[in-house]
Design a protein around this motif. Structure first.
Motif, short mmCIF file in Angstrom:
data_model
loop_
_atom_site.label_atom_id
_atom_site.label_comp_id
_atom_site.label_asym_id
_atom_site.label_seq_id
_atom_site.Cartn_x
_atom_site.Cartn_y
_atom_site.Cartn_z
N ALA A 117 40.67 39.98 44.79
CA ALA A 117 42.02 39.53 45.25
C ALA A 117 42.59 38.02 45.02
CB ALA A 117 41.92 39.80 46.95
N LEU A 118 41.44 37.52 44.97
CA LEU A 118 41.72 35.91 44.75
C LEU A 118 41.97 35.73 43.12
CD1 LEU A 118 38.83 34.02 46.53
CD2 LEU A 118 41.20 33.84 46.95
N ARG A 119 41.29 36.40 42.28
CA ARG A 119 41.66 36.55 40.67
C ARG A 119 43.05 36.89 40.75
NH1 ARG A 119 38.37 40.38 36.91
NH2 ARG A 119 40.51 41.64 37.01
N TYR A 120 43.43 37.96 41.28
CA TYR A 120 44.79 38.57 41.14
C TYR A 120 45.90 37.62 41.64
CZ TYR A 120 43.32 43.12 39.42
OH TYR A 120 42.86 44.20 38.50
N ALA A 121 45.64 36.76 42.58
CA ALA A 121 46.44 35.69 43.24
C ALA A 121 46.53 34.52 42.59
CB ALA A 121 45.95 35.36 44.52
N VAL A 123 44.26 32.28 41.80
CA VAL A 123 43.37 31.08 42.05
C VAL A 123 42.29 30.84 41.06
CG1 VAL A 123 41.93 30.37 43.75
CG2 VAL A 123 43.58 31.77 44.48
N GLU A 124 42.24 29.48 40.86
CA GLU A 124 41.42 29.15 39.49
C GLU A 124 39.91 29.62 39.78
OE1 GLU A 124 43.46 27.34 41.32
OE2 GLU A 124 44.69 26.27 39.86
N ARG A 125 39.03 29.72 38.75
CA ARG A 125 37.77 30.18 38.78
C ARG A 125 37.01 29.33 39.62
NH1 ARG A 125 34.48 33.97 36.10
NH2 ARG A 125 36.11 34.26 34.55
N GLU A 126 37.26 28.09 39.53
CA GLU A 126 36.23 26.89 40.16
C GLU A 126 36.56 26.93 41.73
OE1 GLU A 126 39.63 24.92 37.71
OE2 GLU A 126 38.25 26.83 37.55
N ARG A 127 37.71 27.39 41.91
CA ARG A 127 38.24 27.14 43.40
C ARG A 127 37.78 28.53 44.25
NH1 ARG A 127 43.22 27.06 44.94
NH2 ARG A 127 42.43 26.34 47.14
N ARG A 128 37.70 29.59 43.59
CA ARG A 128 37.43 31.01 44.11
C ARG A 128 36.12 30.96 45.13
NH1 ARG A 128 38.20 34.76 38.84
NH2 ARG A 128 40.16 33.98 38.43
N ALA A 129 35.12 30.34 44.66
CA ALA A 129 33.73 30.34 45.80
C ALA A 129 34.22 29.86 46.92
CB ALA A 129 32.71 29.85 45.02
N ARG A 132 37.01 31.78 48.86
CA ARG A 132 36.32 33.02 49.60
C ARG A 132 35.74 32.77 50.85
NH1 ARG A 132 32.22 34.31 45.60
NH2 ARG A 132 30.84 32.77 46.69
N ALA A 133 34.78 31.65 50.65
CA ALA A 133 34.08 31.27 51.99
C ALA A 133 34.91 30.86 53.04
CB ALA A 133 33.20 29.99 51.67
N GLU A 134 36.44 30.31 52.76
CA GLU A 134 36.99 29.86 53.70
C GLU A 134 37.64 31.29 54.47
OE1 GLU A 134 39.91 27.63 52.09
OE2 GLU A 134 38.84 25.71 51.97
N LEU A 135 37.90 32.11 53.69
CA LEU A 135 38.68 33.43 54.14
C LEU A 135 37.82 34.30 54.84
CD1 LEU A 135 40.69 34.52 50.94
CD2 LEU A 135 41.74 34.02 52.89
#
Length: 272
Positions: A117-121, A123-129, A132-135
């Motif tokens: 979902a973050l990728r489709y949104a 969100v840059e790869r380096e920020r996804r982790a 994701r943890a925040e969500l």
């Protein structure tokens, strides 16, 4: 909590945001063609201010889910116009959507579902982790990133679906009876979670349910739809505090009981 305390908290919790998030203008929707055609909903006129938690409630088949799909842009109205932030909604761009079932990808981990979902949104790869943890922390699933979908409960799967819907940071959040298949205790817990998350983020929310109890607990405003074709039978503001109140105390308050009875009566009358 005493009734006077609830009333005072409600008075201190009035939102000043009046920007328009959703507008439905004489919206109707029909299915089928010729003699098989039937009108599922409408005409409906409805405006949802930004930051509002609107609950659509009514008997089965009254057009609640149809209205939600129209707002999401999954379908176009037969008549009338739907506007989200002033424009016609586009699927996948208008809102984050949670369905009755989680619809997770079983071959992905909990974290993998959110990552997609973050990728489709965008969100840059380096920020996804980090994101994701925040969500997952926000929906009470911190530390579950590596677990498989079949290793978590039904309620936890629905939490993942909520986290996934929040990933794109759309200002509009749509939920179509997301807790209908859950047990009572899990349902109450997730109601509290959704109430807290939406209050904290300020997202405009439209939530579909059959339950008067759920509608009063979650909504800052309740719209009861008549039987098919669904039209607005009751448009009711909910003057209960949104933040800083114990959930059990709220559910046990006199104000809550009175509103629940009024909504329940309206649903039964509208379905008659």
């Amino acid at each position: 909590m005493a009734s006077s305390e609830l009333s005072e908290k409600a008075g201190n919790d009035v939102r000043t945001e009046v920007a328009e998030a959703v507008r439905l203008e004489r919206v109707s929707h029909r299915y089928g063609q010729g003699r098989d055609a039937f009108t599922a909903v409408g005409p409906v006129d409805l405006t949802v201010p930004a930051g509002e938690f609107l609950v659509l409630v009514g008997a089965s088949g009254c057009g609640k889910s149809t209205l939600l799909r129209l707002i999401a842009g999954f379908e176009r109205p037969t008549d009338g116009a739907v506007r989200v932030a002033g424009a016609a909604p586009r699927p996948g761009h208008a809102a984050g959507v949670v369905f009755q079932t989680p619809r997770l990808f079983p071959w992905r981990t909990v974290g993998g579902n959110v990552d997609l979902a973050l990728r489709y949104a965008g969100v840059e790869r380096e920020r996804r982790a980090e994101r994701r943890a925040e969500l997952l922390e926000r929906v009470g699933l911190g530390g579950t990133e590596r677990r498989r979908v079949w290793e978590i409960s039904g309620g936890q799967r629905q939490r993942v679906a909520i986290a996934r819907a929040l990933a794109a940071e759309h200002p509009l959040f749509l939920l179509d009876e997301p807790f209908a298949a859950l047990d009572a205790l899990t349902r109450e817990r997730l109601q509290e979670d959704v109430r807290e998350v939406t209050a904290r983020t300020g997202r405009t929310t439209v939530f579909v349910t059959h339950s008067a109890d759920e509608a009063v607990f979650l909504g800052s405003r309740i719209v009861v739809l008549s039987k098919s074709p669904g039209t607005v039978a009751l448009d009711l503001p909910v003057p209960l505090p949104r933040e800083g109140v114990d959930a059990d105390a709220l559910r046990e308050s006199r104000e809550f009981a009175e509103l629940r009875a009024r909504v329940s009566h309206a649903v039964k009358s509208a379905a008659a």
